[in-house]
Design an enzyme around this catalytic site. Sequence first.
Site, short mmCIF file in Angstrom:
data_model
loop_
_atom_site.label_atom_id
_atom_site.label_comp_id
_atom_site.label_asym_id
_atom_site.label_seq_id
_atom_site.Cartn_x
_atom_site.Cartn_y
_atom_site.Cartn_z
N ARG A 82 1.03 -1.26 0.06
CA ARG A 82 -0.07 0.07 0.02
C ARG A 82 0.72 1.04 0.07
O ARG A 82 2.03 0.98 0.01
CB ARG A 82 -0.87 0.06 1.33
CG ARG A 82 -0.18 0.12 2.47
CD ARG A 82 -0.95 0.52 3.83
NE ARG A 82 -0.28 0.32 4.93
CZ ARG A 82 0.64 1.26 5.47
NH1 ARG A 82 0.89 2.54 4.72
NH2 ARG A 82 1.21 1.20 6.64
N GLY A 83 0.25 2.46 -0.33
CA GLY A 83 0.99 3.58 -0.02
C GLY A 83 1.03 4.18 1.36
O GLY A 83 0.44 3.43 2.24
N VAL A 86 4.00 4.39 8.07
CA VAL A 86 3.85 3.25 9.30
C VAL A 86 2.66 3.58 9.98
O VAL A 86 2.17 4.70 10.07
CB VAL A 86 4.97 3.13 10.11
CG1 VAL A 86 5.28 4.72 10.93
CG2 VAL A 86 4.87 1.89 11.20
N ALA A 149 -6.80 6.41 9.28
CA ALA A 149 -5.64 6.69 8.14
C ALA A 149 -6.19 5.79 7.05
O ALA A 149 -6.95 4.52 7.11
CB ALA A 149 -4.44 5.80 8.87
N GLY A 151 -4.77 4.06 3.37
CA GLY A 151 -3.68 3.68 2.30
C GLY A 151 -4.21 2.58 1.56
O GLY A 151 -5.02 1.56 2.03
N PHE A 163 -8.98 1.59 4.84
CA PHE A 163 -8.97 2.66 5.63
C PHE A 163 -9.03 1.97 7.27
O PHE A 163 -9.35 0.69 7.37
CB PHE A 163 -10.18 3.53 5.66
CG PHE A 163 -11.62 2.72 5.60
CD1 PHE A 163 -12.23 2.48 7.03
CD2 PHE A 163 -12.42 2.32 4.49
CE1 PHE A 163 -13.45 1.76 7.04
CE2 PHE A 163 -13.32 1.94 4.53
CZ PHE A 163 -13.89 1.53 5.74
N ALA A 164 -8.45 2.80 8.16
CA ALA A 164 -8.30 2.03 9.69
C ALA A 164 -9.06 3.61 10.47
O ALA A 164 -8.58 4.46 10.57
CB ALA A 164 -7.17 1.78 9.98
N CYS A 180 1.93 7.52 10.53
CA CYS A 180 1.82 7.91 9.21
C CYS A 180 2.81 8.90 8.82
O CYS A 180 2.94 9.79 7.95
CB CYS A 180 0.52 8.47 9.02
SG CYS A 180 -0.96 7.76 9.27
#
Length: 230
Positions: A82-83, A86, A149, A151, A163-164, A180
């Site tokens: 993913r983009g 961390v 977040a 990614g 997403f998270a 991030c």
Amino acid sequence: MFHSIYPYKKRCLLYNQGLMPYLDAHAWQRSLLTDRIHDPSLDDVLILLEHPPVYTLGQGSNSDFLKFDIDKGQYDVHRVERGGEVTYHCPGQLVGYPILNLQRYRKDLHWYLRELEEVIIRVLAVYGLQGERIPAFTGVWLQGRKVAAIGIKVSRWITMHGFALNVCPDMTGFERIVPCGISDKAVGSLAEWIPDITCEEVRFYVAQSFSEVFGVELVESQPKEFFHSE
């Protein structure tokens, strides 16, 4: 199943899972993506789940954003395709993995990222909270604290990762990283505003919001037995 007065043209399978090891979920996503690259007519998918504690690094992310020795093996750390930089996953954080064929929507990755943010912003609005975007960053903030977040990875316009949303996690895991890669903005969770909130109730609103934003009919489904969490 989530119904609407609007006639949906697209179906999306909804997999509501519990706690699933990160590598199991990653393998499942890759399998779903590969199937859809080979057969683009397959239905889109939304997976909602939680992970045991784990750190993940984006494809080009900087390991300097880890505040511990990655080689010591004290924490599970995985570098994935993913983009983004961390991030940390743990129980109490609701993770969404959409496997969408963007050729059915818009072939525009910036549009897709903004739509994922919109899903979260609408969920926060249910609770009377005003989610915010910050220009030049991806994700959703609440009163200056990052609560979601995002990614993604896209192959032949098929998406994976996602997403998270920090609902009610143990936030201490974030202290071991620069989340991030953003050092001057704090992370937060919805429990700071709504102390008794649970992932179970938020799942419903995430699914409902996703259905509205992407204009899909969610069909609750069960995955292959291999991918059932213990």
